[in-house]
Design an enzyme around this catalytic site. Structure first.
Site, mmCIF file in Angstrom:
data_model
loop_
_atom_site.group_PDB
_atom_site.id
_atom_site.type_symbol
_atom_site.label_atom_id
_atom_site.label_comp_id
_atom_site.label_asym_id
_atom_site.label_seq_id
_atom_site.Cartn_x
_atom_site.Cartn_y
_atom_site.Cartn_z
ATOM 1 N N CYS A 182 -4.765 1.240 -16.886
ATOM 2 C CA CYS A 182 -4.391 1.147 -15.477
ATOM 3 C C CYS A 182 -3.169 2.002 -15.166
ATOM 4 O O CYS A 182 -2.716 2.032 -14.029
ATOM 5 C CB CYS A 182 -4.126 -0.304 -15.084
ATOM 6 S SG CYS A 182 -2.800 -1.077 -16.026
ATOM 7 N N CYS A 218 0.840 -1.199 0.000
ATOM 8 C CA CYS A 218 0.000 0.000 0.000
ATOM 9 C C CYS A 218 0.876 1.250 0.000
ATOM 10 O O CYS A 218 1.983 1.240 0.535
ATOM 11 C CB CYS A 218 -0.899 0.032 1.235
ATOM 12 S SG CYS A 218 -2.180 -1.255 1.255
#
Length: 442
Positions: A395, A92
C-alpha cells in the site's frame, strides 16, 4: 551564545509554477529563492499562489496550500465535496482532479519511487505504467465513488462528528462524507450528538448487512445510548488497555471475498474498498499460479484472506503457514480457515516467528506488510527460502521500492507489477508485484 530562533514562514504567500506530483498527495514547486514547496490542492503545470502551512526560514522544504489558481491545468475540476480545500478536511487529496488524472499521477509516483529507491524502470518490472480503477469506479468527472467501508470520525468539543484536517488534530465537522460507502452513510453518524467521545468509527461490511460502530470515549466520559438509522453492533475502546471491547451485538463483522465469508473482529484489518479484497486475491493468484500440493507462506496474514485463497487452490496435499502479529486477527484467521486441515496460523512478528518455524524451503510466498514494508532482514530471509514465486502486496510505493531492491540483492527479479486505484480521491495506491528467481529471467 544562543542561536536566534528561526523565523516561521507560516502564512507567507508565493506565486509559483507547479512542477511534478510527489509521493504524499502534493506537487513540487520552488520559491524564487529556491526553497522547495510541497503544495497541496494544485496540479502539475499550474501557476498558483501558495500559502505556507508549515516551515521556517532555512528548512529543507516548506508545506503549502494553493489558495489561488492563476493558471489552471486541463485536468482540474471543481471539487465535488464542499468540505474539500485548503485548511478543510484532510481525508482526500485529489478532489480537484479528474479521475483519470488521479490515476495517472499515482502511476507517476509509483514509477518515480521505483526509479529513485530501487533503480527500476516500469519495463524492468513488467508494468505498462497504468493504475487500474476498481470495478464500477470509472465514473464521469464530478461523480465520486462511494468506496470507503470504514470511516473514523473525529468528534469536536461540541460533540459534532467530522474528519481531521490535513496534518492536524482539528476537526472539520461534516454532514456527509462523499467517499463513504452507502452502508456507512445510511447509519447517520454525522447527525448525532457524540459529546464525550473522542472518535466514532463506522464499519459497513461487504457481502453482509453487518454494521458496527467503535466508540473511543474521552477520559471519564460515559458511553451514549447509540440509536442510529440502521441496526448496528457497538464496541468501545478501553481507556486503560486500548483494546476494543463488545458493548452489544456481534463483536465482529462478516466480510465476503473469494467466495468465502471471513469473520473480522474488534475493528481488525480488512481492505476498505468493497472490491479490494477480490481484486487483490485475483491479482495474487494470477501471478502465483498455485499448483496442487505446494507449500505456501502467507505473511502479515490478517484474518486469512490470502491463506484461504491459497489453501483452496493448493488442494488436500498442499499446506499453508500464515503468520500474523495481532492476537484477535489470529483468532479470526483460525476460525475462518478451520475447514482446511493443512493450514496453520502462528501469532507473532514475522521476523521473529519465521526463523523459529525451521522452514528452509517453500514454493510460494505472499506478503502484505504494513505501510512501513517488510524490511531488509525479513526480505533476506524470504529470499533464502527459494520460492518459485513471491507475491508482494503493497500500500506504499516507497516501502515497496525499497524492498524490491532488497529482493534483487537476494537473487529475485520482478516478473510483473500491477497497480490499482483502491483509494479514489486520495494519494494512496495499491500494488501487487510478482517476483521469481532472477536466473529464470536472465
Amino acid at each position: 551564545m544562543q542561536a536566534e530562533p528561526k523565523k516561521s514562514l507560516v502564512g507567507e504567500e508565493y506565486e509559483v509554477e507547479v512542477g511534478p506530483v510527489a509521493h504524499g498527495g502534493h506537487c513540487i514547486a520552488r520559491t524564487e529563492a529556491g526553497q522547495v514547496l510541497f503544495v497541496r490542492h494544485t496540479l502539475p503545470g499550474e501557476r498558483v499562489v501558495a500559502r505556507v502551512t508549515e516551515g521556517e526560514e532555512g528548512d529543507r522544504f516548506l508545506r503549502a496550500d494553493a489558495v489561488e489558481i492563476r493558471t489552471a491545468a486541463k485536468d482540474r475540476v471543481e471539487a465535488p465535496c464542499p468540505f474539500s480545500g485548503p485548511g478543510r478536511c484532510g481525508g482526500c487529496d485529489w478532489q480537484h482532479a479528474k479521475p483519470g488524472a488521479q490515476r495517472r499521477m499515482k502511476g507517476e509516483v509509483v514509477a518515480e519511487q521505483l526509479e529513485r529507491l530501487a533503480g527500476l524502470t516500469p519495463e524492468d518490472v513488467g508494468w505498462d505504467g497504468t493504475v487500474m480503477p476498481a470495478e464500477g469506479d470509472k465514473l464521469p468527472a464530478g461523480q465520486v465513488p462511494q468506496w470507503r467501508t470504514r470511516v473514523q470520525y473525529a468528534v469536536d468539543a461540541d460533540g459534532h462528528a467530522g474528519l481531521r484536517r490535513h496534518r492536524s488534530h482539528e476537526v472539520e465537522p461534516v454532514d456527509h462524507c462523499m467517499i463513504a460507502a452507502e452502508g456507512v452513510s445510511e447509519l447517520g453518524i454525522e447527525k448525532r450528538d457524540w459529546t464525550g467521545m473522542a472518535s466514532v468509527e463506522a464499519i459497513a461490511a461487504t457481502g453482509s448487512q453487518d454494521r458496527q460502530v467503535i466508540l473511543a470515549p474521552r477520559p471519564g466520559a460515559r458511553l451514549p445510548l447509540v440509536e442510529l438509522d440502521r441496526p448496528v453492533s457497538v464496541m468501545r475502546v478501553g481507556e486503560k488497555d486500548g483494546g476494543v471491547h463488545r458493548v452489544h451485538g456481534r463483536p465482529f463483522v462478516r466480510e465476503r471475498a473469494d467466495g468465502r465469508t471471513h469473520r473480522v473482529g474488534s475493528g481488525g484489518f480488512w481492505q476498505v474498498h468493497p472490491k479490494a479484497a477480490d481484486t487483490l486475491v485475483t491479482a495474487v493468484m494470477q501471478g502465483l499460479l498455485p499448483r496442487k500440493g505446494e507449500m505456501a507462506l502467507d505473511l502479515y496474514c490478517g484474518v486469512g484472506l490470502f491463506a484461504g485463497a491459497l489453501a483452496d487452490r493448493l488442494g488436500d496435499k498442499g499446506a499453508v503457514l500464515g503468520i500474523e502479529s495481532g492476537k484477535r486477527a489470529v483468532e479470526d484467521a483460525r476460525h475462518n480457515l478451520a475447514d482446511f486441515e493443512r493450514v496453520r496460523i502462528e501469532q507473532g512478528k514475522v521476523d521473529a516467528v519465521l526463523p523459529r518455524t525451521g522452514i528452509t524451503e517453500v514454493d510460494l510466498i505472499v506478503l502484505d506488510p504494513p505501510r512501513a514494508g517488510a524490511g531488509r532482514k525479513t526480505v533476506e530471509h524470504l529470499s533464502s527460502l527459494r520460492a518459485r514465486r513471491i507475491a508482494y502486496v503493497a500500500c506504499d510505493p516507497a516501502a515497496l521500492a525499497r524492498d524490491l531492491g532488497y529482493f534483487r540483492d537476494g537473487g529475485y527479479r520482478v516478473r510483473t507489477l500491477r497497480a490499482f486505484d483502491l483509494f479514489p480521491m486520495t494519494h494512496h495506491v495499491e500494488c501487487v508485484a510478482i517476483l521469481e528467481p532472477a536466473a529464470k529471467g536472465s
